[in-house]
Design a protein around this motif. Structure first.
Motif, PDB file in Angstrom:
ATOM      1  N   THR A   1       0.808  -1.217   0.000  1.00  0.00           N
ATOM      2  CA  THR A   1       0.000   0.000   0.000  1.00  0.00           C
ATOM      3  C   THR A   1       0.837   1.261   0.000  1.00  0.00           C
ATOM      4  OG1 THR A   1      -0.194  -0.124   2.401  1.00  0.00           O
ATOM      5  CG2 THR A   1      -1.970  -1.104   1.116  1.00  0.00           C
ATOM      6  N   ASP A   2       2.042   1.244   0.561  1.00  0.00           N
ATOM      7  CA  ASP A   2       2.902   2.420   0.573  1.00  0.00           C
ATOM      8  C   ASP A   2       4.184   2.094  -0.181  1.00  0.00           C
ATOM      9  OD1 ASP A   2       4.466   4.646   1.020  1.00  0.00           O
ATOM     10  OD2 ASP A   2       4.180   4.676   3.184  1.00  0.00           O
ATOM     11  N   ALA A   3       4.217   2.481  -1.437  1.00  0.00           N
ATOM     12  CA  ALA A   3       5.350   2.151  -2.302  1.00  0.00           C
ATOM     13  C   ALA A   3       6.650   2.784  -1.845  1.00  0.00           C
ATOM     14  CB  ALA A   3       5.044   2.565  -3.736  1.00  0.00           C
ATOM     15  N   SER A   4       6.573   3.827  -1.020  1.00  0.00           N
ATOM     16  CA  SER A   4       7.803   4.470  -0.554  1.00  0.00           C
ATOM     17  C   SER A   4       8.562   3.601   0.439  1.00  0.00           C
ATOM     18  CB  SER A   4       7.505   5.843   0.052  1.00  0.00           C
ATOM     19  OG  SER A   4       6.725   5.708   1.229  1.00  0.00           O
ATOM     20  N   GLU A   5       7.950   2.485   0.872  1.00  0.00           N
ATOM     21  CA  GLU A   5       8.641   1.559   1.771  1.00  0.00           C
ATOM     22  C   GLU A   5       9.810   0.870   1.072  1.00  0.00           C
ATOM     23  OE1 GLU A   5       5.851  -1.237   3.367  1.00  0.00           O
ATOM     24  OE2 GLU A   5       4.565   0.322   4.174  1.00  0.00           O
ATOM     25  N   LEU A   6       9.770   0.811  -0.252  1.00  0.00           N
ATOM     26  CA  LEU A   6      10.840   0.194  -1.033  1.00  0.00           C
ATOM     27  C   LEU A   6      11.788   1.269  -1.541  1.00  0.00           C
ATOM     28  CD1 LEU A   6       8.673  -2.259  -3.161  1.00  0.00           C
ATOM     29  CD2 LEU A   6      10.017  -2.805  -1.130  1.00  0.00           C
ATOM     30  N   SER A   7      13.063   0.960  -1.612  1.00  0.00           N
ATOM     31  CA  SER A   7      14.033   1.922  -2.129  1.00  0.00           C
ATOM     32  C   SER A   7      14.507   1.486  -3.516  1.00  0.00           C
ATOM     33  CB  SER A   7      15.222   2.023  -1.176  1.00  0.00           C
ATOM     34  OG  SER A   7      15.868   0.770  -1.080  1.00  0.00           O
ATOM     35  N   GLY A   8      15.268   2.334  -4.162  1.00  0.00           N
ATOM     36  CA  GLY A   8      15.861   1.989  -5.441  1.00  0.00           C
ATOM     37  C   GLY A   8      14.950   2.165  -6.639  1.00  0.00           C
ATOM     38  N   TRP A   9      13.968   3.043  -6.558  1.00  0.00           N
ATOM     39  CA  TRP A   9      13.066   3.268  -7.680  1.00  0.00           C
ATOM     40  C   TRP A   9      13.788   3.995  -8.804  1.00  0.00           C
ATOM     41  CZ3 TRP A   9       8.514   0.944  -7.879  1.00  0.00           C
ATOM     42  CH2 TRP A   9       7.909   0.538  -6.683  1.00  0.00           C
ATOM     43  N   ARG A  10      13.456   3.652 -10.062  1.00  0.00           N
ATOM     44  CA  ARG A  10      14.029   4.347 -11.205  1.00  0.00           C
ATOM     45  C   ARG A  10      13.009   4.399 -12.345  1.00  0.00           C
ATOM     46  NH1 ARG A  10      15.982  -0.671 -10.800  1.00  0.00           N
ATOM     47  NH2 ARG A  10      16.015  -1.991 -12.637  1.00  0.00           N
ATOM     48  N   LYS A  11      13.131   5.450 -13.135  1.00  0.00           N
ATOM     49  CA  LYS A  11      12.281   5.621 -14.308  1.00  0.00           C
ATOM     50  C   LYS A  11      13.026   5.166 -15.546  1.00  0.00           C
ATOM     51  CE  LYS A  11       9.876   9.673 -12.581  1.00  0.00           C
ATOM     52  NZ  LYS A  11       9.540  11.080 -12.814  1.00  0.00           N
ATOM     53  N   SER A  12      12.279   4.792 -16.531  1.00  0.00           N
ATOM     54  CA  SER A  12      12.854   4.438 -17.821  1.00  0.00           C
ATOM     55  C   SER A  12      13.477   5.670 -18.457  1.00  0.00           C
ATOM     56  CB  SER A  12      11.758   3.889 -18.731  1.00  0.00           C
ATOM     57  OG  SER A  12      12.211   3.814 -20.053  1.00  0.00           O
ATOM     58  N   SER A  13      14.499   5.468 -19.253  1.00  0.00           N
ATOM     59  CA  SER A  13      15.096   6.581 -19.989  1.00  0.00           C
ATOM     60  C   SER A  13      14.110   7.144 -21.013  1.00  0.00           C
ATOM     61  CB  SER A  13      16.372   6.125 -20.696  1.00  0.00           C
ATOM     62  OG  SER A  13      16.090   5.060 -21.578  1.00  0.00           O
ATOM     63  N   TYR A  14      13.057   6.409 -21.325  1.00  0.00           N
ATOM     64  CA  TYR A  14      12.020   6.871 -22.242  1.00  0.00           C
ATOM     65  C   TYR A  14      10.994   7.759 -21.544  1.00  0.00           C
ATOM     66  CZ  TYR A  14      13.819   3.356 -25.446  1.00  0.00           C
ATOM     67  OH  TYR A  14      14.620   2.618 -26.265  1.00  0.00           O
ATOM     68  N   SER A  15      11.118   7.976 -20.248  1.00  0.00           N
ATOM     69  CA  SER A  15      10.137   8.744 -19.486  1.00  0.00           C
ATOM     70  C   SER A  15      10.529  10.206 -19.337  1.00  0.00           C
ATOM     71  CB  SER A  15       9.960   8.125 -18.092  1.00  0.00           C
ATOM     72  OG  SER A  15       9.438   6.842 -18.179  1.00  0.00           O
ATOM     73  N   GLY A  16      11.189  10.761 -20.297  1.00  0.00           N
ATOM     74  CA  GLY A  16      11.655  12.135 -20.191  1.00  0.00           C
ATOM     75  C   GLY A  16      10.637  13.173 -20.607  1.00  0.00           C
ATOM     76  N   GLY A  17       9.477  12.768 -21.058  1.00  0.00           N
ATOM     77  CA  GLY A  17       8.469  13.706 -21.530  1.00  0.00           C
ATOM     78  C   GLY A  17       7.876  14.551 -20.424  1.00  0.00           C
ATOM     79  N   SER A  18       7.179  15.596 -20.801  1.00  0.00           N
ATOM     80  CA  SER A  18       6.596  16.517 -19.823  1.00  0.00           C
ATOM     81  C   SER A  18       5.210  16.090 -19.363  1.00  0.00           C
ATOM     82  CB  SER A  18       6.521  17.918 -20.425  1.00  0.00           C
ATOM     83  OG  SER A  18       5.703  17.904 -21.588  1.00  0.00           O
ATOM     84  N   SER A  19       4.676  14.993 -19.910  1.00  0.00           N
ATOM     85  CA  SER A  19       3.316  14.589 -19.555  1.00  0.00           C
ATOM     86  C   SER A  19       3.230  14.043 -18.132  1.00  0.00           C
ATOM     87  CB  SER A  19       2.799  13.536 -20.532  1.00  0.00           C
ATOM     88  OG  SER A  19       3.518  12.328 -20.375  1.00  0.00           O
ATOM     89  N   GLY A  20       4.331  13.541 -17.594  1.00  0.00           N
ATOM     90  CA  GLY A  20       4.321  13.003 -16.243  1.00  0.00           C
ATOM     91  C   GLY A  20       3.714  11.622 -16.135  1.00  0.00           C
ATOM     92  N   ASN A  21       3.323  11.027 -17.252  1.00  0.00           N
ATOM     93  CA  ASN A  21       2.727   9.700 -17.238  1.00  0.00           C
ATOM     94  C   ASN A  21       3.806   8.643 -17.388  1.00  0.00           C
ATOM     95  OD1 ASN A  21       0.140  10.781 -17.096  1.00  0.00           O
ATOM     96  ND2 ASN A  21       0.013  10.969 -19.302  1.00  0.00           N
ATOM     97  N   CYS A  22       4.305   8.144 -16.283  1.00  0.00           N
ATOM     98  CA  CYS A  22       5.327   7.115 -16.372  1.00  0.00           C
ATOM     99  C   CYS A  22       5.261   6.203 -15.149  1.00  0.00           C
ATOM    100  CB  CYS A  22       6.717   7.707 -16.525  1.00  0.00           C
ATOM    101  SG  CYS A  22       7.113   8.984 -15.346  1.00  0.00           S
ATOM    102  N   LEU A  23       5.812   5.050 -15.337  1.00  0.00           N
ATOM    103  CA  LEU A  23       5.922   4.081 -14.260  1.00  0.00           C
ATOM    104  C   LEU A  23       7.355   4.047 -13.794  1.00  0.00           C
ATOM    105  CD1 LEU A  23       3.880   1.114 -15.747  1.00  0.00           C
ATOM    106  CD2 LEU A  23       3.137   2.743 -14.024  1.00  0.00           C
ATOM    107  N   GLU A  24       7.534   3.648 -12.546  1.00  0.00           N
ATOM    108  CA  GLU A  24       8.866   3.439 -12.015  1.00  0.00           C
ATOM    109  C   GLU A  24       8.970   1.985 -11.603  1.00  0.00           C
ATOM    110  OE1 GLU A  24      10.013   7.691 -10.069  1.00  0.00           O
ATOM    111  OE2 GLU A  24       8.793   6.364  -8.842  1.00  0.00           O
TER     112      GLU A  24
END
Length: 67
Positions: free
Chosen positions: A9-32
């Motif tokens: 329920t709280d994803a911040s409990e896990l560390s080491g999150w990263r975004k894809s290099s394809y997530s550079g757009g300004s839309s903000g729609n991306c998964l980590e």
């Protein structure tokens, strides 16, 4: 995703999150993703995360590279 894949329920409990290099757009729609095969919405870092088994995540990634 299989119905029995766990979530947290709280994803911040896990560390080491990263975004894809394809997530550079300004839309903000991306998964980590993080090293434990968890996925969350980057706009909701404390929101829920889906946790996949390594074989399930590997099959998903492989299916993307086949396209």
């Amino acid at each position: 995703m299989k119905p029995n894949e766990p979530t947290i329920t709280d994803a911040s409990e896990l560390s080491g999150w990263r975004k894809s290099s394809y997530s550079g757009g300004s839309s903000g729609n991306c998964l980590e993703v993080n090293d434990t095969c968890a996925v969350r919405d980057s706009k909701k870092p404390t929101g829920p995360a889906l946790i996949f088994s390594a074989p399930t995540w590997g099959a998903f990634v492989a299916s993307l590279t086949e396209r």
